[in-house]
Design an enzyme around this catalytic site. Sequence first.
Site, PDB file in Angstrom:
ATOM      1  CG  HIS A 109      -4.976 -37.952  58.113  1.00 50.09           C
ATOM      2  ND1 HIS A 109      -3.634 -38.230  58.459  1.00 50.09           N
ATOM      3  CD2 HIS A 109      -4.988 -38.681  56.939  1.00 50.09           C
ATOM      4  CE1 HIS A 109      -2.930 -39.025  57.625  1.00 50.09           C
ATOM      5  NE2 HIS A 109      -3.779 -39.232  56.573  1.00 50.09           N
ATOM      6  CD  GLU A 115      -7.587 -41.467  54.809  1.00 49.85           C
ATOM      7  OE1 GLU A 115      -7.919 -42.039  55.537  1.00 49.85           O
ATOM      8  OE2 GLU A 115      -6.453 -41.245  54.698  1.00 49.85           O
ATOM      9  CG  HIS A 122      -7.990 -46.166  56.595  1.00 50.25           C
ATOM     10  ND1 HIS A 122      -7.116 -46.980  57.380  1.00 50.25           N
ATOM     11  CD2 HIS A 122      -7.258 -45.017  56.031  1.00 50.25           C
ATOM     12  CE1 HIS A 122      -5.908 -46.167  57.326  1.00 50.25           C
ATOM     13  NE2 HIS A 122      -5.832 -45.204  56.461  1.00 50.25           N
TER      14      HIS A 122
END
Length: 216
Positions: free
Chosen positions: A32, A81, A85
Site C-alpha cells: 500500500h 503515495e 508520503h
Amino acid sequence: WKKLYLAHHWPVTVCKMSANDCEDPPEYWTIHGLWPDKAEECNRTWHFNVSEIKDLMSDMRHYWPDVLHSSLNRTQFWKHEWDKHGTCAATLEVLNSQKKYFGKALELYQHIDLNNCLLKAGIKPSSSYYQMTAIKEALTRFYGVTPKIQCLPPEEGEKAQTIGQIEFCFTKELQLRNCTALKGESALMQADLKLGTEELSVCSDTLPTYYPSQVQ
C-alpha cells in the site's frame, strides 16, 4: 518523524471495501505504501515523474499495483503515495529520490516476505475464521516485532472482522521495530485507507477474523 510504516494490503479486502473496477485482485499481499509516521505532503513542488522509476516498472506493477483500478498504465496511486508520503520520507538519504523511495519500499517488501511467512505459519485465505491472536503470534514469532494489523469491522449481521492491512514498522536506519508507540511518541497515525463509507481500523483481538480468498 520517528518511524516508517511499510503497509501491505490484502487486495481481496480492498476490493470488498470499494466496488470500484476491481478485476481479479491478486491473491497475495501487495504494497500500500511506505509512510513516515507523522508527516504528509512535505513538498508540493516535487512532482511525481514516472520516468524516474521506469526500471522498477515490472516490480511496481506486480507488487505495488493499483488494486482498485485494474489497467496497468495507471500511475495515479503511485503519484498519490509519492506526493503524500514519499516527499516526507525523502529527508532520509536512502529515500531521497523517487527511484530510491519506490526501490527501497520494494526491497523492504521482498525482505519481509509476508506472503511466505503467513503460508509457513499455516495462515492462508480460507472461508473459515482465524483468531486474531494466532495471526499476531505467528507474525511476532517470525519477525521478532509486533506489526500493526487492520481490519474491516463486521458488517451488519456479521460476527467476523475481515483482515485488510498489515503494517511493519522500521526505524530511520530501516531496522524492524515494534509498531506500538514508545514512551514520548504521540498516538499512531490512523489508516489512510478510506473507501466509500467503509474504513479499516485496528483489529479486535476477540472477534473471529476472516481472511477471504476471493471477492464475495
